[in-house]
Design a protein around this motif. Structure first.
Motif, short mmCIF file in Angstrom:
data_model
loop_
_atom_site.label_atom_id
_atom_site.label_comp_id
_atom_site.label_asym_id
_atom_site.label_seq_id
_atom_site.Cartn_x
_atom_site.Cartn_y
_atom_site.Cartn_z
N GLY A 1 11.85 25.30 68.12
CA GLY A 1 11.02 24.53 69.15
C GLY A 1 12.13 24.09 70.48
O GLY A 1 11.48 23.43 71.38
N LEU A 2 13.19 24.96 70.48
CA LEU A 2 13.96 24.65 71.81
C LEU A 2 13.11 25.31 72.92
O LEU A 2 12.51 26.57 72.54
CB LEU A 2 15.15 25.22 71.63
CG LEU A 2 16.19 24.12 70.52
CD1 LEU A 2 17.59 24.73 70.64
CD2 LEU A 2 15.98 22.80 70.96
N VAL A 3 13.31 25.16 74.21
CA VAL A 3 12.71 26.00 75.10
C VAL A 3 13.88 26.59 76.10
O VAL A 3 14.70 25.79 76.52
CB VAL A 3 11.85 24.90 76.20
CG1 VAL A 3 11.17 25.38 77.24
CG2 VAL A 3 10.76 24.39 75.11
N ARG A 4 13.83 27.57 76.35
CA ARG A 4 14.94 28.19 77.11
C ARG A 4 14.78 27.98 78.56
O ARG A 4 13.60 27.84 79.15
CB ARG A 4 14.51 29.92 76.84
CG ARG A 4 15.65 30.71 77.33
CD ARG A 4 15.44 32.22 76.96
NE ARG A 4 16.36 32.96 77.51
CZ ARG A 4 16.18 34.26 78.08
NH1 ARG A 4 15.16 34.22 78.46
NH2 ARG A 4 17.32 34.84 78.55
N SER A 5 15.93 27.73 79.11
CA SER A 5 15.99 27.00 80.41
C SER A 5 15.66 28.21 81.39
O SER A 5 16.11 29.37 81.11
CB SER A 5 17.31 26.77 80.69
OG SER A 5 17.60 26.71 82.14
N PRO A 6 15.04 28.07 82.63
CA PRO A 6 15.05 29.05 83.67
C PRO A 6 16.33 29.58 84.21
O PRO A 6 16.48 30.60 84.81
CB PRO A 6 14.26 28.53 84.59
CG PRO A 6 13.55 27.10 84.11
CD PRO A 6 14.44 26.82 83.04
N ALA A 7 17.35 28.82 83.95
CA ALA A 7 18.68 29.35 84.36
C ALA A 7 19.31 30.49 83.39
O ALA A 7 20.19 31.29 83.72
CB ALA A 7 19.70 28.27 84.39
N SER A 8 18.32 30.66 82.45
CA SER A 8 18.74 31.91 81.51
C SER A 8 18.50 33.11 81.97
O SER A 8 17.93 33.39 82.87
CB SER A 8 18.07 31.69 80.03
OG SER A 8 18.22 30.50 79.35
N THR A 9 19.53 33.97 81.33
CA THR A 9 19.51 35.32 81.74
C THR A 9 19.17 36.56 80.54
O THR A 9 19.32 35.98 79.36
CB THR A 9 20.83 36.06 82.47
OG1 THR A 9 22.02 35.86 81.67
CG2 THR A 9 21.10 34.99 83.77
N GLU A 10 19.48 37.65 80.95
CA GLU A 10 19.17 38.50 79.76
C GLU A 10 20.61 38.58 78.90
O GLU A 10 20.51 38.55 77.65
CB GLU A 10 19.28 40.01 80.23
CG GLU A 10 18.86 40.93 79.06
CD GLU A 10 18.56 42.40 79.69
OE1 GLU A 10 19.30 43.22 79.35
OE2 GLU A 10 17.60 42.39 80.49
N SER A 11 21.74 38.11 79.52
CA SER A 11 22.96 38.09 78.64
C SER A 11 23.37 36.47 78.01
O SER A 11 24.29 36.39 77.40
CB SER A 11 24.16 38.52 79.54
OG SER A 11 24.21 37.59 80.76
N ALA A 12 22.69 35.66 78.64
CA ALA A 12 22.91 34.17 78.18
C ALA A 12 21.64 33.19 78.11
O ALA A 12 20.66 33.39 79.25
CB ALA A 12 23.94 33.68 79.19
N SER A 13 21.44 32.58 77.23
CA SER A 13 20.29 31.68 77.13
C SER A 13 20.77 30.14 77.09
O SER A 13 22.06 29.98 76.30
CB SER A 13 19.51 31.73 75.91
OG SER A 13 18.85 33.05 75.84
N PHE A 14 19.91 29.21 77.66
CA PHE A 14 20.60 27.76 77.72
C PHE A 14 19.38 27.06 77.33
O PHE A 14 18.09 27.33 77.79
CB PHE A 14 20.87 27.54 79.07
CG PHE A 14 21.89 28.31 79.85
CD1 PHE A 14 23.28 28.24 79.39
CD2 PHE A 14 21.74 29.53 80.43
CE1 PHE A 14 24.34 29.01 79.81
CE2 PHE A 14 22.61 30.12 81.02
CZ PHE A 14 23.86 30.19 80.67
N PHE A 15 19.68 25.98 76.52
CA PHE A 15 18.62 25.17 76.01
C PHE A 15 19.10 23.61 76.02
O PHE A 15 20.37 23.35 75.83
CB PHE A 15 18.41 25.32 74.39
CG PHE A 15 17.91 26.82 74.21
CD1 PHE A 15 16.57 27.34 74.18
CD2 PHE A 15 18.88 27.80 73.60
CE1 PHE A 15 16.21 28.39 73.56
CE2 PHE A 15 18.61 28.89 73.40
CZ PHE A 15 17.19 29.39 73.42
N ASP A 16 18.37 22.90 76.70
CA ASP A 16 18.56 21.26 76.46
C ASP A 16 18.40 20.76 75.17
O ASP A 16 17.32 20.86 74.78
CB ASP A 16 17.60 20.63 77.71
CG ASP A 16 17.99 19.18 77.83
OD1 ASP A 16 18.84 18.46 76.97
OD2 ASP A 16 17.60 18.56 78.91
#
Length: 142
Positions: free
Chosen positions: A27-42
């Protein structure tokens, strides 16, 4: 004096896309700051970062080799035993490995352990010593 604050936790993983899919299945939503090499979740005021294990090791100038217990765990605290059981079932359905089924603990709580697809250890717990506030964040009773 600077106050220590935990702001970001980075997990080094073998396959960023696979781990991203695992956390999205929870249920986490990937941040728009994510890239192909890194994902970010609040995750409630702290950011969970998914990054390639080898790249993370290189960044810290460390050897990426080595497995087994890593001397740390992440924790997801919930408000009831039923929520703990439900969360563990959800995580296992998303691809987590069950390490220890939830049970009552010696410290008066209820907890179990799972690992994400890269072996990162997660404790899923209900801890009466750390009740949850209105926003779902821990409140220390001490």
């Amino acid at each position: 004096m600077l106050q220590l604050r935990l702001t970001l936790v980075t997990l080094g993983v073998e396959d960023v896309a696979r781990s991203t899919a695992f956390y999205e299945a929870l249920g986490l939503v990937r941040s728009p700051a994510s890239t192909e090499s890194a994902s970010f979740f609040d995750v409630g005021g702290v950011v969970l970062s998914i990054y390639a294990r080898a790249a993370l090791a290189r960044d810290a100038e460390l050897d990426p080799e080595g497995e087994g217990f890593r001397g740390q765990s992440l924790a997801w605290n919930l408000g009831s035993e039923a929520e703990v059981d439900k969360a563990i079932v959800r995580m296992v359905a998303a691809g987590a490995g069950l390490v220890k089924a939830a049970e009552r603990t010696v410290w008066g709580g209820y907890a179990g352990y799972v690992t994400d697809p890269d072996g990162h250890l997660w404790e899923v717990a209900c801890n009466p010593g750390f009740p949850l506030g209105q926003t779902g964040r821990l409140r220390s009773s001490a």
